[in-house]
Write an enzyme that holds these catalytic residues in place. Sequence first.
Site, PDB file in Angstrom:
ATOM      1  N   HIS A   1     -18.978 -17.821  -7.153  1.00 16.26           N
ATOM      2  CA  HIS A   1     -18.672 -16.496  -6.597  1.00 16.26           C
ATOM      3  C   HIS A   1     -18.279 -15.549  -7.740  1.00 16.26           C
ATOM      4  CE1 HIS A   1     -17.772 -13.697  -3.354  1.00 16.26           C
ATOM      5  NE2 HIS A   1     -16.872 -13.233  -4.192  1.00 16.26           N
ATOM      6  N   ALA A   2     -18.941 -14.400  -7.809  1.00 15.35           N
ATOM      7  CA  ALA A   2     -18.764 -13.501  -8.947  1.00 15.35           C
ATOM      8  C   ALA A   2     -17.315 -13.055  -9.103  1.00 15.35           C
ATOM      9  CB  ALA A   2     -19.659 -12.279  -8.782  1.00 15.35           C
TER      10      ALA A   2
ATOM     11  N   HIS B   1     -13.424 -15.962   0.197  1.00  7.89           N
ATOM     12  CA  HIS B   1     -12.081 -15.391   0.103  1.00  7.89           C
ATOM     13  C   HIS B   1     -11.055 -16.095   0.993  1.00  7.89           C
ATOM     14  CE1 HIS B   1     -15.064 -12.589  -1.303  1.00  7.89           C
ATOM     15  NE2 HIS B   1     -14.150 -11.960  -1.995  1.00  7.89           N
TER      16      HIS B   1
ATOM     17  N   TYR C   1     -11.878  -4.643   0.274  1.00 10.40           N
ATOM     18  CA  TYR C   1     -13.304  -4.292   0.210  1.00 10.40           C
ATOM     19  C   TYR C   1     -13.652  -3.222   1.249  1.00 10.40           C
ATOM     20  CZ  TYR C   1     -13.395  -8.594  -2.517  1.00 10.40           C
ATOM     21  OH  TYR C   1     -13.136  -9.571  -3.454  1.00 10.40           O
TER      22      TYR C   1
ATOM     23  N   TYR D   1       0.809  -1.237   0.000  1.00  4.56           N
ATOM     24  CA  TYR D   1       0.000   0.000   0.000  1.00  4.56           C
ATOM     25  C   TYR D   1       0.837   1.281   0.000  1.00  4.56           C
ATOM     26  CZ  TYR D   1      -3.748  -3.293   0.797  1.00  4.56           C
ATOM     27  OH  TYR D   1      -4.622  -4.336   0.648  1.00  4.56           O
TER      28      TYR D   1
ATOM     29  N   GLU E   1     -11.755  -2.645  -6.370  1.00  2.00           N
ATOM     30  CA  GLU E   1     -13.063  -3.035  -5.830  1.00  2.00           C
ATOM     31  C   GLU E   1     -14.041  -1.874  -5.764  1.00  2.00           C
ATOM     32  OE1 GLU E   1     -13.646  -6.040  -5.619  1.00  2.00           O
ATOM     33  OE2 GLU E   1     -11.585  -6.799  -5.727  1.00  2.00           O
TER      34      GLU E   1
ATOM     35  N   HIS F   1     -20.497  -3.975 -10.055  1.00  2.00           N
ATOM     36  CA  HIS F   1     -19.202  -4.170  -9.390  1.00  2.00           C
ATOM     37  C   HIS F   1     -18.235  -4.894 -10.341  1.00  2.00           C
ATOM     38  CE1 HIS F   1     -16.516  -5.183  -5.940  1.00  2.00           C
ATOM     39  NE2 HIS F   1     -16.261  -6.238  -6.682  1.00  2.00           N
ATOM     40  N   GLU F   2     -18.704  -5.984 -10.912  1.00  3.58           N
ATOM     41  CA  GLU F   2     -17.818  -6.782 -11.778  1.00  3.58           C
ATOM     42  C   GLU F   2     -17.416  -6.007 -13.027  1.00  3.58           C
ATOM     43  OE1 GLU F   2     -16.428  -9.246 -10.630  1.00  3.58           O
ATOM     44  OE2 GLU F   2     -17.742  -9.483  -8.905  1.00  3.58           O
TER      45      GLU F   2
ATOM     46  N   HIS G   1     -14.543  -3.773 -12.596  1.00  7.15           N
ATOM     47  CA  HIS G   1     -13.234  -4.428 -12.771  1.00  7.15           C
ATOM     48  C   HIS G   1     -12.866  -4.467 -14.252  1.00  7.15           C
ATOM     49  CE1 HIS G   1     -12.697  -5.720  -8.660  1.00  7.15           C
ATOM     50  NE2 HIS G   1     -13.746  -6.512  -8.650  1.00  7.15           N
TER      51      HIS G   1
HETATM   52  O1  X8Z Z   1     -16.108 -10.759  -3.644  1.00  2.84           O
HETATM   53  C1  X8Z Z   1     -16.691  -9.766  -3.983  1.00  2.84           C
HETATM   54  C2  X8Z Z   1     -16.951  -9.498  -5.463  1.00  2.84           C
HETATM   55  C3  X8Z Z   1     -15.899 -10.065  -6.328  1.00  2.84           C
HETATM   56  S1  X8Z Z   1     -14.387  -9.222  -6.215  1.00  2.84           S
HETATM   57  C4  X8Z Z   1     -18.266 -10.122  -5.843  1.00  2.84           C
HETATM   58  N1  X8Z Z   1     -17.171  -8.907  -3.059  1.00  2.84           N
HETATM   59  C5  X8Z Z   1     -17.011  -9.141  -1.629  1.00  2.84           C
HETATM   60  C6  X8Z Z   1     -17.836 -10.324  -1.163  1.00  2.84           C
HETATM   61  O2  X8Z Z   1     -18.697 -10.787  -1.920  1.00  2.84           O
HETATM   62  O3  X8Z Z   1     -17.634 -10.779  -0.045  1.00  2.84           O
HETATM   63  C7  X8Z Z   1     -17.870  -7.650  -3.319  1.00  2.84           C
HETATM   64  C8  X8Z Z   1     -18.257  -7.108  -1.977  1.00  2.84           C
HETATM   65  C9  X8Z Z   1     -17.475  -7.878  -0.970  1.00  2.84           C
HETATM   66 ZN    ZN Z   2     -14.537  -7.286  -6.929  1.00  5.29          ZN
END
Ligand code: X8Z
Ligand code: ZN
Length: 622
Positions: free
Chosen positions: A361-362, A519, A529, A231, A419, A391-392, A395
């Site tokens: 997961h997106a 994650h 995020y 960072y 993000e 959101h996607e 990116h």
């Molecule tokens: O993982 C994501 C995106 C993909 S980078 C869908 N997000 C986090 C989650 O779902 O936990 C977006 C918000 C937080």
């Molecule tokens: Zn994302």
Amino acid sequence: MNFPLKQPSQIALIVSLVLGLSACNDAQETVNTSTADQPQVASEPKIDSAAAITFINQAEADLAALSVEANRAEWIYSNFITDDTAALSAAMGEKITSTSVRYATEAAKYADVALDAVNSRKLNSLRSSLVLPAPLDPAKNAELASIASKLNGLYGKGKYCFADGRCLTQPELSNLMAESKDPAVLLEAWQGWREIAKPMRPLFEREVELANEGAKDLGYTDLSELWRSQYDMKPDEFSAELDRLWDQIKPLYDSLHCYVRGELNEQYGDDVAPKTGPIPAHLLGNMWAQQWGTIYNSVAPENADPGYNVTELLAQNDYDEIKMVEQAEGFFTSLGFDELPESFWRRSLFVQPQDRDVVCHASAWDLDNLDDIRIKMCIQKSAEDFTVIHHELGHNFYQRAYKNQPFIFKNSANDGFHEAIGDTIALSITPKYLQKIGLLATVPDASKDIGLLLRQALDKIAFMPFGLMIDQWRWQVFNGTIKPEQYNQAWWDLREKYQGVKAPIARTEADFDPGAKYHVPGNVPYTRYFLAHVLQFQFHKALCDIAGDTGPVHRCSIYGNKAAGAKLNEMLEMGASQPWPEALNVVTGTKQMDAKAVLDYFAPLQVWLDEQNNEANRQCGW
Ligand code: X8Z
Ligand code: ZN
């Protein structure tokens, strides 16, 4: 993703920056061989700026080429989870990690060489951008790649089967959590989904061990220090920055928590939703209690409800998955961005396939570091997923904006920026915008603003402590403060400390609840995020100013404003070529992250929440 991939949305870069560790270090071997029959001093490569630049160029070219190969392997694995694709993905992970670690190790040798700003930034990036570094031992590198791949697969394949035989995937269970108001059903889905994580525990424990060893090999005390080194400031300064931002937001979160807990108590009664203490985590409309917008109807203000619901508007207007994506693309093109390429529509995954396991997961992808951008998402036709699509695409539009940067700079200014972009656009999905695109007949008047703000706060403010706590947990796991036998207890301690939520039923160390969040098995850092939730409000305010919007910022939509689009693009095009404060400065005119933009946006709501909590004589806190 597997391996050291940084984030689903930037695999390309990942490869380059996500270095893992190399086992068979060809470059090293060459040097050693040549020293065998020559005096040591003559064989040592020169450590000067010319040598450094040659090294950087070679590493960059090599990693760029590898990234395309890795992206393809990873795309296929995430779209067809089988033992074979897992093996291919693990093999690719091994290769990329070994190469990346070799370059990271070598980069350290040039640390004291005087270089121009660009090369110095590239060198630093080569050294410190890994998220899953493997140890130098090839066997350990292979083991780590295999573990990372397995963890991803376990999450992607996860399902819970109810007694009646219905087996639901993650997005389907999330839908249920959003829609059901039956505490027994909510509890079963909550508990059922967490079963998928139990087998992850030993794999995760070993993953941490190996990656810590890899981080040490690269000169970091542990993986926590490496993650926090990305960072443009010292790791401890970064931690302090997070505390500062959270301190700004916490009073608003506390008021929201207090209000929501009181309303849930009225809805469910003392036995299910107590008036005091942490809120049971299955009642907040989300599998992880991370965004609470789906319970808006249960907590909506009586006199200020705007009276519409985007999920219903989408259904009434026959929006299918593709139309939802097209509409989101339309927002970006209204700002002056080019349309998505034809290949995006052919190659993306929008709908959950019925015949195979995929990672639902997106995510957003940039396969060739140029134009082959795609999303992969099991879209639900809901307001939440309409936002996630924005959101996607944020990116993807970022990726395309920085495509002319050198490979190492094909990334966001910091990971929070990546993000934040799509979310910034989604803040402009106001009633006025919904009317413009024909989804809403009448724009509610200002008397309904509290309802709109509450709906937004349930997602954005509720998310903040969650966005923070995941890596507070992981960093302590990495640095050894949290031991394996404390994984689950420590997780719930932090959930309570930051979010004021608790597990609805007793948990033990036989559970591994962190693994039920994508994650963690995916090894995607999460603080990004939290940062994004601050940054998006700074961006939104600044872009509204550029657009000349003089009304309240929560009613501003930058839809169609080319000046705002041009300014945003200016920042996106920079990629990671400069320290993030410079990029922030381009759009906002400040070099500091500041949650004041969040507080300003929600200021009327803060007043209203405090009034409500006072009137109801609620004892806030937990
Ligand atoms: O993982 C994501 C995106 C993909 S980078 C869908 N997000 C986090 C989650 O779902 O936990 C977006 C918000 C937080
Ligand atoms: Zn994302």
